[in-house]
Enzyme design. Structure first.
Site, PDB file in Angstrom:
ATOM      1  N   LYS A  28       6.996   0.504 -47.708  1.00 26.58           N
ATOM      2  CA  LYS A  28       8.326   0.337 -47.788  1.00 26.58           C
ATOM      3  C   LYS A  28       8.731  -0.431 -46.509  1.00 26.58           C
ATOM      4  CE  LYS A  28       9.985   4.197 -47.857  1.00 26.58           C
ATOM      5  NZ  LYS A  28       9.099   5.116 -47.471  1.00 26.58           N
TER       6      LYS A  28
ATOM      7  N   ARG B 148      17.131  10.220 -49.349  1.00 24.79           N
ATOM      8  CA  ARG B 148      16.236  10.875 -49.263  1.00 24.79           C
ATOM      9  C   ARG B 148      15.946  12.217 -50.250  1.00 24.79           C
ATOM     10  NH1 ARG B 148      11.584  10.330 -44.879  1.00 24.79           N
ATOM     11  NH2 ARG B 148      12.013   8.224 -44.506  1.00 24.79           N
TER      12      ARG B 148
ATOM     13  N   ARG C  76      -2.385   4.186 -39.341  1.00 25.09           N
ATOM     14  CA  ARG C  76      -1.218   3.540 -39.024  1.00 25.09           C
ATOM     15  C   ARG C  76      -0.857   3.262 -37.611  1.00 25.09           C
ATOM     16  NH1 ARG C  76       4.355   4.087 -42.332  1.00 25.09           N
ATOM     17  NH2 ARG C  76       4.353   6.220 -41.151  1.00 25.09           N
TER      18      ARG C  76
ATOM     19  N   ARG D 218       2.671   6.710 -34.295  1.00 28.02           N
ATOM     20  CA  ARG D 218       3.849   7.503 -34.555  1.00 28.02           C
ATOM     21  C   ARG D 218       3.472   9.100 -34.041  1.00 28.02           C
ATOM     22  NH1 ARG D 218       7.503   6.059 -39.438  1.00 28.02           N
ATOM     23  NH2 ARG D 218       7.585   8.136 -39.623  1.00 28.02           N
TER      24      ARG D 218
ATOM     25  N   ARG E  98       5.137  16.076 -44.688  1.00 29.87           N
ATOM     26  CA  ARG E  98       6.236  14.858 -45.044  1.00 29.87           C
ATOM     27  C   ARG E  98       5.970  14.679 -46.635  1.00 29.87           C
ATOM     28  NH1 ARG E  98       4.306  10.689 -41.220  1.00 29.87           N
ATOM     29  NH2 ARG E  98       5.995   9.087 -42.059  1.00 29.87           N
TER      30      ARG E  98
HETATM   31  P1  AMP Z   1      10.151   7.737 -41.422  1.00 27.62           P
HETATM   32  O1  AMP Z   1      10.040   6.724 -40.302  1.00 27.62           O
HETATM   33  O2  AMP Z   1      10.975   6.906 -42.721  1.00 27.62           O
HETATM   34  O3  AMP Z   1       8.699   8.079 -41.896  1.00 27.62           O
HETATM   35  O4  AMP Z   1      10.726   8.885 -41.266  1.00 27.62           O
HETATM   36  C1  AMP Z   1      10.266   9.936 -40.234  1.00 27.62           C
HETATM   37  C2  AMP Z   1      11.075  11.293 -40.296  1.00 27.62           C
HETATM   38  O5  AMP Z   1      12.605  10.827 -39.848  1.00 27.62           O
HETATM   39  C3  AMP Z   1      11.125  11.697 -41.680  1.00 27.62           C
HETATM   40  O6  AMP Z   1       9.993  12.580 -41.697  1.00 27.62           O
HETATM   41  C4  AMP Z   1      12.447  12.682 -41.386  1.00 27.62           C
HETATM   42  O7  AMP Z   1      12.108  13.811 -40.661  1.00 27.62           O
HETATM   43  C5  AMP Z   1      13.316  11.805 -40.672  1.00 27.62           C
HETATM   44  N1  AMP Z   1      14.062  11.147 -41.571  1.00 27.62           N
HETATM   45  C6  AMP Z   1      14.276   9.575 -42.008  1.00 27.62           C
HETATM   46  N2  AMP Z   1      15.121   9.434 -42.676  1.00 27.62           N
HETATM   47  C7  AMP Z   1      15.618  10.514 -43.174  1.00 27.62           C
HETATM   48  C8  AMP Z   1      16.731  10.717 -43.957  1.00 27.62           C
HETATM   49  N3  AMP Z   1      17.244   9.791 -45.085  1.00 27.62           N
HETATM   50  N4  AMP Z   1      17.191  12.213 -44.199  1.00 27.62           N
HETATM   51  C9  AMP Z   1      16.730  13.091 -43.246  1.00 27.62           C
HETATM   52  N5  AMP Z   1      15.642  12.882 -42.595  1.00 27.62           N
HETATM   53  C10 AMP Z   1      15.190  11.627 -42.473  1.00 27.62           C
END
Ligand code: AMP
Length: 223
Positions: free
Chosen positions: A15, A90, A132, A165, A176
């Protein structure tokens, strides 16, 4: 007409890469809650400390915090012609919260967001996540296994430092996924029933996915 896009898909489904490409091409902000939360962690704020305690376990950050962050971001001037939401909403709860936020602040209430679902088998994804790396300077994303990178610590495009990360370890990646299937997957049904969902085969190569994505957008709006 305002252009509003929501990208949904499991961690590692690509994405972020597609949003970056689209954001540049159609000049709309890429709004990614994960990055916004990482920025608040880096700033050392109270919000960041709370967010980090959930993110390091692969859990969703509480909705009150995420709603605040997203509302503030959507109110910025660069989002007045539209936006691409990556990683938000989410959960069903967040989807309903977004309905309310848009009702409150949106200057084009008649246009519903188009929701792209990045569909890809789970087996490939954990490997993609642990391999990644992203550039700390230009934000480019790489897979150190599938790309021909001689030096795994330096961005081949800008020379910036490549970083992994904190939550891209196998242990947190598995958590996740569990969170994704429990909380996020039900959104697919919701947006399908509302007639807003477009499914993309995210197992294809980056350029083909992008061609399918922009093709679907052109069918819906004149860009
Ligand atoms: P991402 O960078 O999208 O993979 O997100 C990394 C982490 O950020 C996720 O595993 C969640 O812990 C937190 N996170 C990101 N977006 C959200 C969201 N919309 N709601 C709640 N937690 C989020």
């Amino acid at each position: 007409m305002k252009q509003k896009y929501i990208f949904i898909g499991p961690p590692g489904s690509g994405k972020g890469t597609q949003t970056k490409m689209l954001s540049k091409d159609i000049n709309l902000p890429h709004i990614d809650t994960g990055s916004l939360l990482r920025e608040s962690i880096a700033s050392g704020s109270e919000e960041g400390i709370i967010a980090n305690s959930f993110m390091e376990k692969g859990q969703l950050v509480p909705i009150s915090l995420v709603s605040k962050v997203i509302k503030k971001r959507l109110l910025k001037d660069d989002a007045k012609n539209g936006f691409i939401l990556d990683g938000y909403p989410r959960s069903l709860e967040q989807a309903f919260a977004l309905d309310i936020i848009l009702e409150e602040i949106d200057n084009d209430k008649n246009t519903e967001p188009i929701v792209f679902y990045f569909d890809v088998a789970q087996e490939k994804l954990i490997e993609r996540l642990v391999n990644r790396r992203s550039c700390s300077e230009c934000g480019a994303i790489y897979n150190i296994k599938s790309m021909d990178i001689k030096d795994e610590t330096t961005c081949p495009s800008c020379g910036g430092r490549l970083i992994r990360r904190d939550d891209d370890t196998e242990e947190v990646a598995i958590k996740r996924f569990e969170t994704y299937f429990k909380e996020t997957a039900p959104l697919i049904d919701l947006y399908e029933k509302r007639g807003q969902l477009v499914k993309l085969d995210a197992s294809l190569d980056i350029d083909t996915i992008y061609k399918n994505l922009t093709g679907a957008i052109k069918e819906n709006v004149n860009i």
